[in-house]
Enzyme design. Structure first.
Site, PDB file in Angstrom:
ATOM      1  CD  GLU A 128      -2.868  -1.182   2.395  1.00 35.59           C
ATOM      2  OE1 GLU A 128      -2.907  -0.501   3.427  1.00 35.59           O
ATOM      3  OE2 GLU A 128      -3.668  -2.259   2.558  1.00 35.59           O
ATOM      4  CG  ASN A 171      -0.923  -7.034  -1.200  1.00 40.97           C
ATOM      5  OD1 ASN A 171      -1.534  -7.560  -2.081  1.00 40.97           O
ATOM      6  ND2 ASN A 171      -1.319  -6.787   0.028  1.00 40.97           N
ATOM      7  CG  HIS A 208     -10.069  -5.335   0.614  1.00 39.77           C
ATOM      8  ND1 HIS A 208     -10.538  -6.396   1.186  1.00 39.77           N
ATOM      9  CD2 HIS A 208      -8.787  -4.975   0.719  1.00 39.77           C
ATOM     10  CE1 HIS A 208      -9.125  -7.036   2.045  1.00 39.77           C
ATOM     11  NE2 HIS A 208      -8.252  -5.822   1.472  1.00 39.77           N
ATOM     12  CD  GLU A 236      -4.877  -7.478   1.896  1.00 38.31           C
ATOM     13  OE1 GLU A 236      -5.768  -6.701   2.153  1.00 38.31           O
ATOM     14  OE2 GLU A 236      -3.679  -7.400   2.044  1.00 38.31           O
ATOM     15  CG  ASP A 238     -13.056  -8.493   1.791  1.00 39.89           C
ATOM     16  OD1 ASP A 238     -12.811  -7.730   1.166  1.00 39.89           O
ATOM     17  OD2 ASP A 238     -12.637  -8.309   2.909  1.00 39.89           O
TER      18      ASP A 238
END
Ligand code: G3I
Length: 303
Positions: A128, A171, A208, A236, A238
């Site tokens: 990030e 990432n 996400h 990750e 979701d």
């Protein structure tokens, strides 16, 4: 095949999940973990605040528990994460001298990677580092502000030396839409790293998502990064309310790109998710398969 991991393996891919060490004595949790998943990412246990809470003293209890569980069950591990502005102990954030901070960053990378040497398939070396919004530039952080733009390159070079057999990933979140300045900023960095021989092997797309799932251009984004000569991974995943179509679209985007190595969801049951109340995962709080589970499995080619 009838599980996510086994079915993903049929196309040479993996299907993983984030894992919390304190849940490893929950039998419902470990039953699902060991039945469905063949890749594991520690959700918090490898972050800087957990592994080097004070300068030079490393603690690996909970992270070792996860790695040992994974290796005992034939699961490979994604290391998450070495250099990140968040979950960073205060003593690091307080450093203002570049030589000191460079030494501290390199010592953290080398110390953690050496501890796990040979046991980690891929590392999120830097997490990030790019800003949200339209700049396409790095975000403000102690690393950026004290070391300047070169901190990411330094981190990757140090990581390659520490464990030459681990794949090294960048990432980030909100880099799934090809038509976004943040995506373009990361793309330019990876292109530049490949052109200059800076060691980078993979890019992680956190994924996400809101209820509508991936942006229409997600497949294009994965293909364009892969064409630079890196693996791409969904790291990750979701999705708010877990609509089956949104999950199917995400899995399909990966299946359509040869260098999409695999998919990790950010938790097993809805009650394991950091997104409280959004029910974004593949299993409900009781550990039952949701519609989104079947959508993911069938899109992988399973039944
Ligand atoms: O460990 C402390 C505990 O001692 C304390 O009693 C408790 C009280 O709040 O907090 C515990 O720490 C929490 C930690 O998770 C471990 O459970 C933190 O408050 C909480 O903020 C932290 O949240 C994590 C978050 O990263 C922190 O940024 C989430 O679990 C984790 O899912 C989330 O994961 C991140 C990825 O690493 C990077 N990408 C985004 C993703 C979602 O935010």
């Amino acid at each position: 095949a009838s599980t996510l991991g086994a079915q993903a393996a049929q196309s040479g891919r993996y299907f993983g999940t984030a894992v919390a060490a304190y849940k490893l004595n929950d039998r419902t949790y470990t039953t699902l973990l060991d039945r469905e998943f063949n890749r594991v990412t520690p959700e918090n246990e490898m972050k800087w605040d957990a592994t080097e809470p004070s300068r030079g003293s490393f603690t690996f209890g909970p992270s070792d528990q996860i790695v040992n569980h994974a290796l005992a069950h034939g699961q490979k591990v994604r290391g998450h994460t070495l250099v990140w502005h968040s979950q960073l102990p205060g003593w690091v954030g307080a450093i203002t001298d570049a030589t000191t901070l460079r030494g501290v960053m390199n010592n953290h990378i080398a110390g953690e990677m050496t501890h796990f040497k040979g046991k980690i398939h891929s590392w999120d070396v830097v997490n990030e580092a790019f800003a949200d919004g339209g700049s396409g530039q790095h975000r403000s952080s102690v690393f950026q502000n004290v070391l300047g733009d070169g901190f990411i390159e330094t981190a990757f070079r140090t990581a390659r030396t520490a464990d030459p057999s681990a794949k090294l990933c960048y990432n980030d979140y909100s880099i799934e839409d090809w038509n976004s300045a943040k995506t373009q900023g990361v793309y330019r960095m990876v292109r530049d790293f490949k052109a200059r021989g800076v060691p980078i092997d993979c890019v992680g797309f956190q994924a996400h998502f809101g209820t509508s799932g991936p942006p229409a251009s997600f497949g294009t984004t994965l293909a364009n990064f892969a064409a630079l000569g890196v693996d791409v991974q969904i790291t990750e995943l979701d999705i708010a309310q877990a609509p089956p179509t949104a999950y199917a679209n995400t899995v399909r985007a990966c299946m359509n790109v040869a260098r999409c190595a695999g998919i990790t969801v950010w938790g097993i049951r809805d009650t394991d998710s950091w997104r409280t109340g959004e029910n974004p995962l593949l299993f409900d709080g009781g550990g039952n398969k949701k519609s989104a589970y079947y959508a993911a499995l069938t899109t992988l080619g399973g039944t």
